[in-house]
Every structure is written in C-alpha cells, then in structure tokens.
Scaffold this active site. Structure first.
Site, PDB file in Angstrom:
ATOM      1  N   GLU A   1      -2.289  -1.602   1.357  1.00  0.00           N
ATOM      2  CA  GLU A   1      -3.749  -1.411   1.341  1.00  0.00           C
ATOM      3  C   GLU A   1      -4.505  -2.502   2.101  1.00  0.00           C
ATOM      4  OE1 GLU A   1      -1.815  -1.169  -1.327  1.00  0.00           O
ATOM      5  OE2 GLU A   1      -2.216   0.733  -2.351  1.00  0.00           O
TER       6      GLU A   1
ATOM      7  N   PHE B   1      -2.978   2.127 -17.770  1.00  0.00           N
ATOM      8  CA  PHE B   1      -2.053   1.883 -16.669  1.00  0.00           C
ATOM      9  C   PHE B   1      -2.828   1.775 -15.352  1.00  0.00           C
ATOM     10  CE2 PHE B   1       0.799   3.649 -13.323  1.00  0.00           C
ATOM     11  CZ  PHE B   1       1.638   2.554 -13.260  1.00  0.00           C
ATOM     12  N   GLN B   2      -2.561   0.742 -14.591  1.00  0.00           N
ATOM     13  CA  GLN B   2      -3.208   0.470 -13.295  1.00  0.00           C
ATOM     14  C   GLN B   2      -4.721   0.340 -13.419  1.00  0.00           C
ATOM     15  OE1 GLN B   2      -1.636   3.248 -10.336  1.00  0.00           O
ATOM     16  NE2 GLN B   2      -0.019   1.787  -9.874  1.00  0.00           N
TER      17      GLN B   2
ATOM     18  N   LYS C   1     -11.400   8.747 -12.177  1.00  0.00           N
ATOM     19  CA  LYS C   1     -10.655   9.972 -11.906  1.00  0.00           C
ATOM     20  C   LYS C   1     -11.414  11.200 -12.399  1.00  0.00           C
ATOM     21  CE  LYS C   1      -6.130  12.100 -12.479  1.00  0.00           C
ATOM     22  NZ  LYS C   1      -4.959  12.267 -13.354  1.00  0.00           N
TER      23      LYS C   1
ATOM     24  N   MET D   1      -0.828 -24.086  13.889  1.00  0.00           N
ATOM     25  CA  MET D   1      -2.027 -24.858  13.578  1.00  0.00           C
ATOM     26  C   MET D   1      -1.747 -25.821  12.418  1.00  0.00           C
ATOM     27  SD  MET D   1      -4.998 -25.368  14.792  1.00  0.00           S
ATOM     28  CE  MET D   1      -6.062 -24.115  15.502  1.00  0.00           C
TER      29      MET D   1
END
Lengths: 183, 634
Positions: free
Chosen positions: B87, B149-150, B199, B519
């Site tokens: 993502e 969940f999640q 949802k 760097m």
C-alpha cells in the site's frame, strides 16, 4: 559582502504572556480532537480550554488560554484557521472583554468553622452550594484572579477537592464573534 | 443458561447490532447479479464520485472490509484499478500521478495494516502539498472501537498529517464526502485528504445524489482559500523591486501548483531578476534560460547561495523558507529585505520574519504585480549580472562540480544523471529517491519543463522513486518516466517491479548503486568524524533480480557505456532497468552542514579526488584523534 551585518531576527523573540483565544467551530464529532491534536503537534501548550455549544446548535465555541509570545500565538491562530472545521478565530487578549470562570471547591468544615465559611463565601460573591457535617462545597464565579484569591482563603479550611472550568470570555459592547462567522 | 450465551450486554439493542455486524463481516457479501438491475450501494456511489471528479485511476490493494468496492468495480469500467504490491507504493504512485499531472491522485487500502501502510505516502504528500485522496475501508460502524479484526483508529492516525479527513459511516454520506475531499485536496494549498469508509457504508443501499461544486463550496464556510494578494502590499513589493539593486527571486513549488511559470518568467524578464529555485521549485523555469540562476540551499549551487547572501531583496514565492533553504536564519541573507508570497497564511512569519508578507495564490499575485513593476533595461543591471556570471563560472568549473570522476574512468553519479537527462532530450520526468541521488538529480537533471521533477522534499521518504515514477508514467504516458534511485531507497520498494511488469508501466529505472547508504556515509565522514556505522549496504545481483521479474536490464560500470545503456533502455517498449555501479565514496558538494549558514558551504573534504578513488577506504578523519573536527567547515 561584509560580515558586519547584524544577525537577522528570528520570528517570535518577544515576551511570553497568557493569551485568550476564542474559536467558533463546527459542532461535529472529532473537532475537539482536531484542535487538541493540532496544538500538541505544533508545540502550543493549552493552559485551559472550555467548549460548549453556541446559540446555534451546529456550532461550538472554544475558549483557549495559551502561553506564548505574540508571534507564537499568531502562529497558533493561523494554524487553527487552517482546520476546515474552524470557522472563526480571534485573539481577544487585548480587547475589552468579560472573562469569567467557575470553580467548585470542597473544603473540610466543623460545626465551629461552618459560619465562618458561609460568610467568607458571601463576602467574595461565592456561595455554599452543599453543606454537610464535615465538608462543604463552595461555588465561586469570577475573573481567574478573583477565583485564585478565594481558593487561597479557603486553604485554611483544608481543600479536599477543586475543579475550575477554565475561562470563558465575551467581548463587551455590541460586537459578536458569532455574527462575524461567514456561513 | 439463556440462548444469548456469552454476549456482553445480551438483550440490549447495542448488543444485537454488534452481533449482526459480526455476522455481516463474515457473510457472503456478493451483490446479487442475476436478472434485472441491482440496487445502488455505497461502493457504487464511491465509484461514480471518483469518475465525476475526473479520476479514473485508482492505485490500490484489496482486503476484507474494502471488498464490497472490488465487488462493484466491474460495473464501473471507466475506473482502472492498478494493483500494487504494497500500500505504501499505492500512496506514492497516487502522489507521483498528482505531481506529474496536476490532477488529484487516488489510492486505496483496506482497514488496519492496509491503512497504516498508506501512512508514509500520505505524510509524503502532506509535507509537499500534493493533492491526493486516500480511501480506506473500515470495520462495520457498530464494531468501531471494539478492536475487531484489522481495526485501527486510522482517522486518529492520519488526522495530523492530512489536510482533512473523514470517517464515513453511512452510504448516503459518500457522494458529498468524496466531492468535498477532492475540492479540499486540490484547492488552496493542496494536500492529502483521507476518507475512511465503514464496510456497512460501502454495502448500504443509497439514492444520495452527487453535489454540485457550488454545493460543496457552500458547505465549507470554514474553508475559503484567499487567492488575491492585498493590493497595497503588492504595490509595496513593486516599489521594493524598483528600488532594488540586487534582487533575487526564490521560486518554489507554489508556482508549479498555481501554474504561474509564464508569469514568473514575465516578471523576471520585465524587472531583470535572476531566478533561484527550491528543491520542489525545480522546473519553474527552463534551466537554460539566461535568467535561470540555479538550485539553492543545503546542497544548492555555491553561486546561487552566494547571490542570496548578497541580495538586497529576496522575493520568495510559493516556498516556505525551510531549514534546508535558509540554513541558520540568523546569518541568512543579512542585507536583504525579505518578501514572502504564499497562499498559506501560517507559512508567513513561521520560519523567517517577512518584511513584505503577501498572502495569495502565486499566479494571482504575480498577475497583479507585473503591471505595477517597472521595466528594467538589462544594461541597468549589467554589473550585477556580470558579477553573478563570474560566480557561476567559478562554481560550475570547480573540480567539485560533481567530482570530475568520469575523467578517471570511474563512474560518477552526477555524470550519469547528466547523460540520462541529455539522452531523454531534457523532456523526461525524473523521479528521485532520497539521499545523495536526490541531490544529484536536483543539481544535474537539467530540467526544462514544469512538473518534470518529482522528489520527496519535505518528508524525505526513501523508497519514493519507483512507485512515484509509476504514477508519473501512468499520468503522463507521452513522456518518458525515469526513477533514479540509490541502492538503499530502491531496496525499500523494489517489490513494485512486479507491478510495472504486470501492468506494463514503462518506467525506466536508473539504479545508482554505490553499495552504500551514501548520504549516511557522507555525514558520518564529514559530521561524525569518520565514525562509520551501518552505511555499508549489500544488495542482490540486480541483473538476476530483473531476470526473475522478466525486466530488461543492463549493468554499467564505465563512463563510456552510459549513453548506449540509456539509449537501449529508452528503446524498450515498456519498463527497463540500468544498474549503474557508481563510485562508492563520492560526496555531494557543496554541502551546508546542519546548523550552519549559506555562507558556510563545504565544497570539498579531504584531498582532491579522494572521494571517487576506489580503495581509499578508511576514515579520512582519524576517529581516535581527539582533535578531529566534527561538523567543521572549510
């Protein structure tokens, strides 16, 4: 180029003092969190915060007291303005205002000290709103300095509990911050 | 034992709703498609809203609670969903899409980890004022706050790093929220807007109409970006320009955002003012223009910083005088009157005290300023420009213009960047990663076109180059898109090789492999007295890696091989990679150590040439020497 040029002034090197900020915001879930989160993330320290609905049910009014110099506080008001849910922000510190807060102070009392407490409260425009055998609640409304003084005087009774609402303010005269909100 | 079993608060309506929602989470949620029209649900409203906003590309990754959206995508064929491999890449791709096209980018993730993975990309867009709408699914509304969940409080997480965010709990709210999100993302000072949708909101039936733009704006009384600058202040600025002997324009990202490149050039020509630019301002002016003076700041050109330090008038437009630009503010441009034009009032007076502050959109302010500005004959500034030209020649002909390394048979990074830019006719989009490669691209990219330089400036997000270049390639298919990344940043998001191969996104990758975190090594060498740690970076055999992904690739170790490889990669119809084995110890010069001023640039360290000489390993400064400099300047 000579090295003699004076050092450039940094933004905000003035004296810190207490500022009173009034914000009119959308009355929606999470708006208080947005304001609090912004102040934390931008390193502004809120000394007190009072929130309630305004005359219109779709807006709320927040009164914040912040410690900082002019530039620091101006930055805070500008950042507040960037929040989509903030409709109007004003630093009213130097305006003609009424500033009040309410405090409830629970103190120890005995049958002997009770009359003394009642008269002390009355003398300072406070009142005793609950009176029991060994404790009483004093309510005081006034400018924060007045509240400070009463609290000091009540210490000799023994303070069991103290709550203050933080300042709420309103400009004197006919002006209205709520009427200035563009809708 | 009752039938309610172990349900907390059994029998209450809240408990029943929670139970229903839990079942809903697991239920077969497919939309009934057999025969006749099906009802319009929240997910449909979301797709329609995106298309109405002119957004037909979604960078995303599916997951449990966002599946109702994937269930209806087939019914909205105008939307192209591009499946990324992580993502974070979706957020960077949406960001790159927006930077290259000026349009709003859209990324999508599911709840919980899908949403938190977007966060780095959202933060990148926030710090660089890039218009992105990030959409996430969340658990059904009644389960919010129950650690389902999640489930994570993602709006709480994105709140301080978005321009605005929403938690949408009903299908009816979706059309308005999406329209508002796009408006907020692209107007005023742009930025990311996050819309979290439960949802049940995605699945709920709705007939809610899409609002008009006027309705959206009317519904946002607390959001009215100020476009026009204050007329009196603009006059003050015009007078200051008329009185100035040594003016410099500091052009920033705001000029690109407001598409004011033409006005900028007009002002510069009319009043004969050299233009310097910030990292995100690269592309505001064709770098070959006589008035284009160069890139400023910590790794900017020495002549540019020198011009700023000697200026009597600095006209900052659409930039924010950040610490990488000013260095120590106390010693910044000591003789200059500071002008600050920005659309965000909070930027003015934040980092430096502005003598002439102007709040407004760059294009509006410039359009109002130009007629008031006196025409200056080039001859009137002849001495000034002659001095600037001398400084420029000195800094550009320095051995430390790059390293000169290619002359010794060593592949130097600045040379590679120059050849890529040249080989692409200075018309490609060059997306940099973060670190040395980013500064080499900024300094040597030779940009001629607006929005052709993409770089994570504010947040400095390693791993940005490949996914953002993906976004740019899809946004502007008619231009070549290069991702120029170091081996550190490349290894952070190289999973997207699969995306560019699968979706045939023609990104050309220039992997600048010095087998180091360059760097970090440079700072440890110069600022930390040679006390190296964790700067050595092993990597795979990138040819084998590309082979595994079926990606055409070349390996280049010698200067004379560069042009042929660039041409070969450009000839591929699709993505390709060039593995440049660059000098391992080359530094980016000049450099302004943190806390120092623009007059304190280091332009070399150690003996000439040592930086690119292989085998000169070991610290240049003896770490055991108590007198070893730390953060010393030349």
């Amino acid at each position: 180029m000579s090295g003699a040029a004076p050092a450039r002034a940094l933004p905000g090197s003035g004296d810190a003092r207490r500022h009173l900020i009034v914000a009119i915001v959308n009355n929606r879930p999470g708006v208080l969190n947005r304001v609090a989160s912004l102040m934390r993330a931008r390193n502004f320290n809120i000394e007190s915060l009072a929130v309630s609905v305004t005359e219109r049910s779709d807006t709320s009014r927040m009164t914040l007291t912040i410690l900082g110099d002019e530039v620091h506080v101006e930055q805070a008001t500008k950042q507040l303005y960037k929040l989509i849910d903030v409709l109007k922000v004003e630093d009213v510190t130097d305006s003609a205002i009424v500033e009040h807060e309410l405090a409830l102070i629970k103190v120890r009392v005995t049958s002997k000290s009770r009359p003394e407490l009642v008269s002390l409260a009355e003398m300072h425009h406070g009142r005793v709103v609950d009176l029991g055998d060994d404790a009483a609640i004093v309510e005081i409304v006034g400018e924060p300095g007045d509240v400070d003084r009463v609290v000091e005087l009540l210490r000799e009774f023994g303070i069991k509990e103290l709550v203050r609402t933080g300042s709420v303010v309103m400009a004197r005269g006919s002006g209205s911050i709520e009427e200035q909100v563009k809708r | 034992m009752t039938q309610t079993g172990h349900v907390p608060g059994a029998g209450t309506s809240a408990a029943l709703a929670t139970e229903r929602a839990r079942k809903e989470m697991l239920r077969d949620a497919r939309i009934e498609r057999r025969g006749g029209p099906r009802p319009r649900i929240g997910a449909d409203a979301l797709c329609e809203a995106l298309l109405l906003q002119g957004s037909n590309i979604i960078w995303g990754y599916p997951g449990g609670v966002i599946l109702p959206l994937y269930d209806v995508l087939v019914d909205h064929p105008g939307l192209r969903h591009i499946l990324v491999r992580h993502e974070q890449a979706a957020a960077h791709a949406a960001d790159g899409f927006a930077r290259a096209s000026g349009k709003v980018g859209v990324c999508l993730g599911t709840s919980g980890p899908g949403a938190t993975n977007l966060v780095t990309g959202i933060g990148t867009s926030m710090l660089d004022s890039v218009p992105v709408v990030a959409i996430t699914g969340n658990v059904p509304g009644v389960l919010l706050g129950k650690d389902a969940f999640q489930e994570i409080d993602i709006t709480g997480i994105t709140l301080p790093m978005t321009k605005h965010n929403y938690l949408i709990r009903s299908a009816d709210e979706i059309p308005h929220a999406i329209a508002e999100a796009f408006h907020i993302a692209r107007s005023g000072r742009p930025g990311p807007v996050h819309v979290d949708i439960t949802k049940d909101a995605l699945m709920g039936e709705t007939t809610a109409p899409h609002p008009t733009q006027a309705e959206v704006e009317a519904g946002l009384p607390g959001y009215r970006p100020k476009l026009d600058g204050h007329a009196r202040q603009i006059k003050v600025l015009a007078d200051a320009i008329a009185a100035s002997k040594r003016p410099v324009i500091l052009a920033g990202h705001g000029i690109l955002i407001s598409q004011a490149e033409r006005e900028l050039l007009e002002l510069a020509r009319k009043a004969q003012i050299p233009v310097a630019w910030t990292l995100l301002g690269i592309g505001v002016i064709d770098e070959s223009d006589p008035l284009a003076y160069g890139y400023m700041g910590m790794h900017g050109w020495k002549h540019v910083n020198r011009a700023i330090q000697s200026a009597d008038l600095l006209i900052g437009i659409g930039m924010r005088y950040d610490d990488r630009v000013t260095g120590n503010v106390r010693t910044f441009a000591p003789s200059a009157t500071i002008v600050h034009v920005d659309i965000d009032p909070a930027e003015i007076g934040k980092n430096v005290v502005a003598d002439i502050p102007i709040v407004g959109d760059a294009k509006h302010v410039l359009a109002a300023l130009i007629p008031l500005t006196p025409s200056v004959a080039p001859a009137a500034r002849a001495d000034y420009f002659a001095e600037l030209a001398t400084w420029r020649t000195a800094s550009e002909s320095s051995a430390w213009h790059g390293s000169g390394g290619w002359r010794d048979g060593v592949l130097s990074a600045d040379f590679v960047v120059e050849r890529i830019a040249e080989g692409s006719q200075h018309d490609a989009n060059l997306t940099a990663d973060v670190g040395q490669n980013q500064m080499w691209v900024a300094r040597y990219g030779g940009f001629k076109r607006a929005n052709s330089h993409l770089s994570s400036g504010g947040l400095g997000t390693m791993g940005f180059a490949l996914p953002a270049a993906m976004g740019a390639a899809v946004a502007v298919p008619e231009k070549t898109s290069w991702a120029i990344a170091g081996d550190g940043g490349f290894q952070m998001t190289l999973q997207e090789l699969a995306t560019i191969v699968q979706e045939r996104i023609p990104v050309k990758i220039a992997l600048m492999d010095n087998k180091k975190l360059g760097m970090i090594r440079q700072w440890q060498e110069i600022v930390y007295g040679g006390n190296y740690h964790s700067e050595q970076l092993a990597g795979p055999d990138y040819l084998k890696l590309c082979d595994a992904y079926s990606l055409p690739a070349w390996k280049v170790s010698k200067p004379e091989e560069v042009d042929a490889a660039v041409a070969a990669a450009l000839a591929v119809d699709g993505p390709a990679l060039i593995w440049f084995e660059i000098a391992e110890r080359q530094n980016v010069y000049p450099m302004m150590p943190a806390g120092k001023g623009l007059s304190d640039l280091i332009d070399k360290w150690g003996d000439d040439g040592e930086d690119v000489t292989e085998g000169s390993s070991g610290p240049r400064v003896d770490p055991t020497d108590p007198n070893a400099p730390s953060g010393a300047t030349k």
